[in-house]
Design an enzyme around this catalytic site. Structure first.
Site, PDB file in Angstrom:
ATOM      1  N   SER A 117       6.502   1.542 -38.717  1.00  0.00           N
ATOM      2  CA  SER A 117       7.239   0.356 -39.160  1.00  0.00           C
ATOM      3  C   SER A 117       6.248  -0.683 -39.692  1.00  0.00           C
ATOM      4  CB  SER A 117       8.061  -0.223 -38.020  1.00  0.00           C
ATOM      5  OG  SER A 117       7.250  -0.452 -36.901  1.00  0.00           O
ATOM      6  N   SER A 118       5.017  -0.671 -39.173  1.00  0.00           N
ATOM      7  CA  SER A 118       4.055  -1.678 -39.654  1.00  0.00           C
ATOM      8  C   SER A 118       3.650  -1.423 -41.095  1.00  0.00           C
ATOM      9  CB  SER A 118       2.827  -1.774 -38.749  1.00  0.00           C
ATOM     10  OG  SER A 118       2.537  -0.568 -38.138  1.00  0.00           O
ATOM     11  N   GLU A 176      -4.012  -4.441 -41.972  1.00  0.00           N
ATOM     12  CA  GLU A 176      -3.928  -3.869 -40.621  1.00  0.00           C
ATOM     13  C   GLU A 176      -5.299  -3.940 -39.937  1.00  0.00           C
ATOM     14  OE1 GLU A 176      -0.840  -1.731 -40.142  1.00  0.00           O
ATOM     15  OE2 GLU A 176      -1.318  -0.956 -38.170  1.00  0.00           O
ATOM     16  N   ASP A 235      -0.309   6.249 -43.254  1.00  0.00           N
ATOM     17  CA  ASP A 235       0.991   5.583 -43.127  1.00  0.00           C
ATOM     18  C   ASP A 235       1.353   4.813 -44.390  1.00  0.00           C
ATOM     19  OD1 ASP A 235       0.518   6.541 -40.643  1.00  0.00           O
ATOM     20  OD2 ASP A 235       0.355   4.593 -39.655  1.00  0.00           O
ATOM     21  N   TYR A 244      -7.292   3.700 -29.964  1.00  0.00           N
ATOM     22  CA  TYR A 244      -7.350   4.191 -31.342  1.00  0.00           C
ATOM     23  C   TYR A 244      -8.711   3.853 -31.961  1.00  0.00           C
ATOM     24  CZ  TYR A 244      -5.912   5.033 -36.176  1.00  0.00           C
ATOM     25  OH  TYR A 244      -5.807   5.522 -37.455  1.00  0.00           O
TER      26      TYR A 244
HETATM   27  C1  GLA Z   1      -1.594   5.760 -36.836  1.00  0.00           C
HETATM   28  C2  GLA Z   1      -2.505   5.275 -37.962  1.00  0.00           C
HETATM   29  C3  GLA Z   1      -2.741   6.361 -39.018  1.00  0.00           C
HETATM   30  C4  GLA Z   1      -3.157   7.676 -38.360  1.00  0.00           C
HETATM   31  C5  GLA Z   1      -2.260   8.020 -37.180  1.00  0.00           C
HETATM   32  C6  GLA Z   1      -2.770   9.204 -36.415  1.00  0.00           C
HETATM   33  O1  GLA Z   1      -0.310   5.991 -37.330  1.00  0.00           O
HETATM   34  O2  GLA Z   1      -1.968   4.141 -38.585  1.00  0.00           O
HETATM   35  O3  GLA Z   1      -3.685   5.934 -39.960  1.00  0.00           O
HETATM   36  O4  GLA Z   1      -4.499   7.634 -37.990  1.00  0.00           O
HETATM   37  O5  GLA Z   1      -2.115   6.943 -36.268  1.00  0.00           O
HETATM   38  O6  GLA Z   1      -2.755  10.342 -37.197  1.00  0.00           O
END
Ligand code: GLA
Length: 382
Positions: free
Chosen positions: A128-129, A161, A173, A223
């Protein structure tokens, strides 16, 4: 569904600002396979879906800008010249971040008003972001005739982001949301940022999502930590990114990295290979192989890359018990959100029901099931 969203933002915009806005729809995404490979310059296999963000946007002549998040019933007024990130977790950072990154490119925009609303629950792992960032950059590009290409726009969304939201995400994404193609998934090379569309028609099978409806905290820092670990190993290997490594290369630095980070890098190399194999399996109409790769992906995400959680593992275990589900795995960044399941069409409802009941019993919580359609990327709504 999408039409209702668009009507809602339009009506709210007219009520608040008394002028007719530009209307934009920007979708969320699924990802068939290729998780945590994008920031390693590897391959991913996402598709835009028929859920996302609808935004109404128009210039403002009041000397200031306003953004309204309809779902949250939250309004923020801001000045374009004094932008800085709001506190962590604030929705306005997605808007401010995009504006700031446009300004960083020496493009001039004027004040604007925006109203948006979405139908992807936050934390579902359906981006959604990215959908929101893309709707803002797309809208501003139209309004102020900035001449940005779609490639420029997704890089702006990604930087927003990184710098305003604080997640050092890859490009998957934003790419999928912007470039999505109806009925297709995109086999994207995240190094060249070029993709090959694959028509997805699994005949008697389909993709189905199950949302755990949980999002465990710390996912953003976990992450970024993983991204740093991957980059550190690439440096040790003297390569640009893990995409350039083979399993044998990794062996040469095994005694220089922790066993945990070794497993993480190994996962990335293996997942990248799986994503290439998945494209072949789809070309060959070989759903058994595709399903097996999807299960392997989950295993790696859970036990090697360590971004799964009990709820996701449980739903994948439910899938494994059902012979009509060819593959299932967690999708997106992890620590909650959805599983993606490749399931026989005429068994999907039954599986959804069994899995939902079991989930409720196990976690005393409801999961949600989504049947999605693969859709076009960010676009103006006429
Ligand atoms: C999130 C990140 C993406 C990708 C996924 C994992 O959605 O925004 O860039 O790294 O995690 O695949």
């Amino acid at each position: 569904m999408t039409n209702t969203l668009i009507k809602e933002v339009k009506t709210a915009f007219l009520k608040e600002f008394k002028t007719a806005p530009l209307l934009i729809f920007s979708p969320g995404r699924i990802n068939i396979i290729g998780e945590h490979t994008d920031y390693n310059d590897g391959f991913v296999f996402p598709a835009a879906v028929n859920k996302g963000i609808a935004a109404a946007i128009e210039k403002s002549d009041t000397g200031q800008s306003t953004a309204i998040a309809l779902d949250l019933d939250s309004t923020i007024e801001f000045n374009l010249d004094t932008l800085k990130p709001s506190k962590e977790g604030s929705w306005e950072n997605y808007v401010f971040g995009v504006v700031a990154e446009i300004q960083n490119r020496n493009k001039t925009i004027g004040n604007f008003n925006i109203v948006f609303k979405g139908n992807i629950p936050g934390g579902a792992g359906m981006s959604s972001s990215a959908a929101l960032e893309n709707s803002v950059v797309f809208g501003l590009n139209e309004l102020f005739q900035l001449g940005l290409s779609k490639e420029d726009m997704i890089l702006i969304s990604q930087k927003a982001e990184h710098n305003y939201v604080g997640v050092k995400c890859g490009i998957m994404d934003q790419y999928a949301s912007m470039f999505g193609k109806k009925d297709h998934a995109l086999h994207l090379d995240c190094r060249t940022i070029k993709s090959k569309p694959y028509k997805i028609d699994f005949k008697d099978h389909q993709l189905m999502l199950i949302n755990t409806n949980v999002k465990h905290s710390l996912s953003d820092s976990a992450y970024n930590d993983r991204r740093s670990a991957c980059e550190a190993i690439s440096e040790l290997l003297n390569i640009k990114a893990l995409r350039d490594a083979k399993e044998a290369d990794l062996e040469t630095v095994k005694d220089k990295v922790s066993p945990e980070n070794y497993q993480k890098a190994l996962y990335v190399i293996q997942e990248n290979n799986r994503t290439i194999k998945a494209a072949k399996a789809i070309e060959n109409n070989d759903l058994e192989t595709l399903g097996a790769l999807i299960y392997q992906s989950h295993e790696g995400l859970s036990s090697q890359y360590k971004v799964s959680c009990d709820e996701l593992d449980y739903l994948v275990a439910q899938a494994k018990q059902n012979k009509h589900v060819l593959g299932a795995r967690m999708m997106g960044g992890g620590f909650g959100g959805c599983t993606i399941n490749l399931v026989a069409k005429n068994e999907a409802e039954a599986f959804a029901e069994t899995a939902s009941k079991a989930y409720k019993k196990q976690f005393d919580k409801d999961c949600s099931v989504y049947f999605i359609e693969l859709s076009d990327g960010t676009h103006l709504v006429k």
